[in-house]
Every structure is written in C-alpha cells, then in structure tokens.
Design a protein around this motif. Structure first.
Motif, PDB file in Angstrom:
ATOM      1  N   THR A 156       0.842  -1.203   0.000  1.00 49.12           N
ATOM      2  CA  THR A 156       0.000   0.000   0.000  1.00 49.12           C
ATOM      3  C   THR A 156       0.882   1.260   0.000  1.00 49.12           C
ATOM      4  O   THR A 156       2.084   1.199   0.280  1.00 49.12           O
ATOM      5  CB  THR A 156      -0.907   0.054   1.250  1.00 49.12           C
ATOM      6  OG1 THR A 156      -0.060   0.163   2.400  1.00 49.12           O
ATOM      7  CG2 THR A 156      -1.779  -1.181   1.371  1.00 49.12           C
ATOM      8  N   VAL A 157       0.234   2.371  -0.282  1.00 49.89           N
ATOM      9  CA  VAL A 157       0.928   3.658  -0.233  1.00 49.89           C
ATOM     10  C   VAL A 157       1.467   3.893   1.179  1.00 49.89           C
ATOM     11  O   VAL A 157       2.588   4.369   1.361  1.00 49.89           O
ATOM     12  CB  VAL A 157      -0.028   4.790  -0.682  1.00 49.89           C
ATOM     13  CG1 VAL A 157       0.564   6.160  -0.379  1.00 49.89           C
ATOM     14  CG2 VAL A 157      -0.341   4.659  -2.173  1.00 49.89           C
ATOM     15  N   ALA A 158       0.669   3.492   2.184  1.00 49.28           N
ATOM     16  CA  ALA A 158       1.107   3.668   3.576  1.00 49.28           C
ATOM     17  C   ALA A 158       2.380   2.857   3.858  1.00 49.28           C
ATOM     18  O   ALA A 158       3.260   3.318   4.594  1.00 49.28           O
ATOM     19  CB  ALA A 158      -0.005   3.245   4.530  1.00 49.28           C
ATOM     20  N   HIS A 159       2.495   1.673   3.281  1.00 51.31           N
ATOM     21  CA  HIS A 159       3.722   0.885   3.444  1.00 51.31           C
ATOM     22  C   HIS A 159       4.927   1.652   2.897  1.00 51.31           C
ATOM     23  O   HIS A 159       5.984   1.726   3.521  1.00 51.31           O
ATOM     24  CB  HIS A 159       3.635  -0.443   2.671  1.00 51.31           C
ATOM     25  CG  HIS A 159       2.701  -1.453   3.281  1.00 51.31           C
ATOM     26  ND1 HIS A 159       1.869  -2.247   2.514  1.00 51.31           N
ATOM     27  CD2 HIS A 159       2.486  -1.806   4.560  1.00 51.31           C
ATOM     28  CE1 HIS A 159       1.170  -3.038   3.317  1.00 51.31           C
ATOM     29  NE2 HIS A 159       1.522  -2.799   4.559  1.00 51.31           N
ATOM     30  N   ALA A 164       6.024   8.516   7.327  1.00 51.45           N
ATOM     31  CA  ALA A 164       5.866   9.862   6.766  1.00 51.45           C
ATOM     32  C   ALA A 164       4.401  10.061   6.368  1.00 51.45           C
ATOM     33  O   ALA A 164       3.624   9.117   6.388  1.00 51.45           O
ATOM     34  CB  ALA A 164       6.774  10.031   5.555  1.00 51.45           C
ATOM     35  N   VAL A 165       4.054  11.297   6.035  1.00 46.39           N
ATOM     36  CA  VAL A 165       2.676  11.559   5.618  1.00 46.39           C
ATOM     37  C   VAL A 165       2.583  11.389   4.093  1.00 46.39           C
ATOM     38  O   VAL A 165       3.239  12.106   3.347  1.00 46.39           O
ATOM     39  CB  VAL A 165       2.254  12.994   6.013  1.00 46.39           C
ATOM     40  CG1 VAL A 165       0.823  13.261   5.561  1.00 46.39           C
ATOM     41  CG2 VAL A 165       2.384  13.179   7.519  1.00 46.39           C
ATOM     42  N   PRO A 166       1.786  10.418   3.639  1.00 47.60           N
ATOM     43  CA  PRO A 166       1.726  10.199   2.186  1.00 47.60           C
ATOM     44  C   PRO A 166       0.951  11.307   1.475  1.00 47.60           C
ATOM     45  O   PRO A 166       0.021  11.877   2.053  1.00 47.60           O
ATOM     46  CB  PRO A 166       0.997   8.861   2.050  1.00 47.60           C
ATOM     47  CG  PRO A 166       0.249   8.661   3.321  1.00 47.60           C
ATOM     48  CD  PRO A 166       0.952   9.462   4.380  1.00 47.60           C
ATOM     49  N   PRO A 167       1.326  11.633   0.237  1.00 48.16           N
ATOM     50  CA  PRO A 167       0.662  12.700  -0.516  1.00 48.16           C
ATOM     51  C   PRO A 167      -0.692  12.268  -1.068  1.00 48.16           C
ATOM     52  O   PRO A 167      -1.473  13.088  -1.523  1.00 48.16           O
ATOM     53  CB  PRO A 167       1.645  12.966  -1.667  1.00 48.16           C
ATOM     54  CG  PRO A 167       2.362  11.671  -1.859  1.00 48.16           C
ATOM     55  CD  PRO A 167       2.426  11.007  -0.522  1.00 48.16           C
TER      56      PRO A 167
END
Ligand code: ATP
Ligand code: MG
Length: 264
Positions: A156-159, A164-167
C-alpha cells in the motif's frame, strides 16, 4: 413468450417474459448444448432476441430463428430498465460491465458510446486463481477469498510512506502483489489479492474514463459481482476513494439479456 439472451464469453444469460411474469436462467457458455436443449425443451415457440459475442453461434445451434442486436445497445437499455426505480441514477453516467473482460460505456441524454475497457475482468479472476491455487469454481474462489488478508501480498501507499505523511491516501494500493516476500502464501490471501487487483483496476479505469466528461456516477454490472461481496467492496471503496459514486444494480448481470428482450 419472449426471450432475451446474452451469450457471453463465459456465461449465457436468458430472460424470459411469459404471461406478464419474468424469469431468468443462466448457463455456462462452454456447455452451450445445455442452453440449447433447455430452450428447445421449454421455449421452442418463443420469440427470441440474442446479443453478445456468442449470439450468432447460439442462434444457429437453436435453429429457431430470432433476431440479434448490438451488445452495447442491449446492455445500456437493460441497465436503464433495471435501474428505473433508482432515483439516484441521472444521465450522464458510466456503465462498467465486468464480464469475462471489462467494458466501459458513457451514457448521455442522447445516446451512449464505448469509452474503452480492459482485459482485466472476471476471466482474470478465474485464470489467475486457478494458476495460483488450483481452484476453478467461481463460488469456491469467492468463498475462500472472504477469509483472505492482502497485507503480505499487496504493497500500500502507507507501506511505502512508512513513518511519513503520504501525498495520496495511504489505503491506495501502491503495487498489487508488490509486497510478496515468500512463495508460500495462503490460498485465501492469494485469492483476495487477485480479486483486489481486478476490482482496483476496473474501478480506476472507470473513474479515469469518466473524468474528462465530468461524470461521477459509475454503474457496475456483470456476473463477476454475483455473490461476490469482496469484489463489490473493493470496487465501491476504490471508486469512492478516487472521487466517484459507485452503484450496483440488482440482477445487473442480466442487463444485456433484458435489453435484448426489450427490443422485441
Ligand atoms: P463477456 O461479456 O466478456 O463476453 P460474459 O458475458 O460471459 O463475458 P459475465 O457473465 O458478465 O461475462 O461474467 C463472467 C464472469 O463472472 C466470470 O469470468 C467469473 O468471474 C464470474 N462468474 C460468476 N458466476 C460464474 C459461474 N457460475 N461460472 C463461471 N464464472 C462465473
Ligand atoms: Mg457479457
């Protein structure tokens, strides 16, 4: 008696109108003689209209005559009919038909057109599931996938943005099958990931196709959704996450057959 038939690459769907009541029936396309025998045994006097890629072949096998209509016309007409009690459905909208493959259509006030599609569809669920788990029955695939967990398979994008804070939303899949570290995976997890990949692909393609026309409603149909809450959930969540509104039609897999029936 009137009968609309949608003979697709995987399933033959029939809608029969008799004495004011409607019944539906489906058959496997790989056993077309079952459909032919059943129709001949029960409805050899019916007025028939067929659509779908195998319509010609089926009508020839039946030998009862009957007309043919263009699949996309039939599908759009059928969806409109099946949705006539849905107050939410206003033109323009998108129809995404997840059959063996996937086809995406734009419905506007004065007609419709095909925007495109993808070869990723219900056939992909069947093929990849068989290759990875040896399971061939759609019902079994869907049933097992309900107990699946995609976290050891899909990235996932979160992985990727760990810590950090994903865009973009962290729940979005960054890479389907991109997290696999071992060839030993539970069949349940593999099946959930295959269905996830198909669902994310068809909903992403639909939202991107809809965007230039400023259309936000996407109507999903096709037998891939039958008794398949996993696919429905992935498609609904992903469509919303990407800013559009998903709609599922009850008996939507019969849209083509219903449209064919209505053209008689
Ligand atoms: P196309 O329109 O692409 O020619 P089709 O009309 O035959 O194909 P659908 O019937 O809408 O396609 O959907 C086929 C898909 O539905 C299969 O690929 C599978 O994922 C799913 N499916 C649901 N029920 C069954 C079933 N009983 N047998 C096989 N596949 C099924
Ligand atoms: Mg079809």
């Amino acid at each position: 008696v009137k009968m609309g038939i949608d003979a697709g690459g995987t399933l033959i769907k029939a809608v029969i109108s008799e004495n004011g009541s409607i019944r539906v029936k489906s058959f496997s396309t790989s056993r077309m003689t079952d459909a032919v025998d059943w129709i001949k045994a029960h409805y050899d006097h019916a007025e028939i209209c067929a659509t779908g890629g195998k319509a010609n072949q089926l009508l020839q096998c039946l030998g009862l005559g009957g007309k043919q209509i263009v699949e996309f016309d039939a599908t759009c007409r059928g969806v409109e009919y099946l949705c006539n009690e849905k107050p939410l459905l206003h033109v323009p909208y998108i129809i995404t038909n997840v059959g063996t493959g996937t086809s995406i259509h734009l419905i506007e006030e004065h007609g419709h057109r095909r925007l495109g599609g993808t070869g990723v569809g219900g056939g992909t669920i069947m093929g990849l599931s068989f290759l990875m788990t040896g399971i061939q029955e759609f019902e079994k695939i869907v049933q097992l996938a309900k107990d699946g967990n995609r976290s050891s398979i899909d990235l996932t994008v979160a992985h990727v943005y760990e810590g950090a804070v994903p865009p973009i939303p962290g729940d979005l899949t960054a890479s389907n099958f991109g997290r696999v570290q071992s060839s030993e995976q539970r069949p349940e997890d593999l099946l959930a990931s295959v269905i996830g990949m198909v669902g994310e692909t068809v909903s992403t393609a639909s939202v991107l196709a809809a965007d230039p026309y400023h259309v936000s409603t996407i109507v999903y149909i096709g037998s891939s959704f039958i008794q398949n809450p996993i696919l429905r959930k992935v498609v609904a969540d992903y469509t919303k996450l990407r800013g559009a509104e998903p709609l599922f039609v009850e008996n939507g897999e019969y849209s083509g057959a219903m449209g064919a029936l209505l053209s008689l």
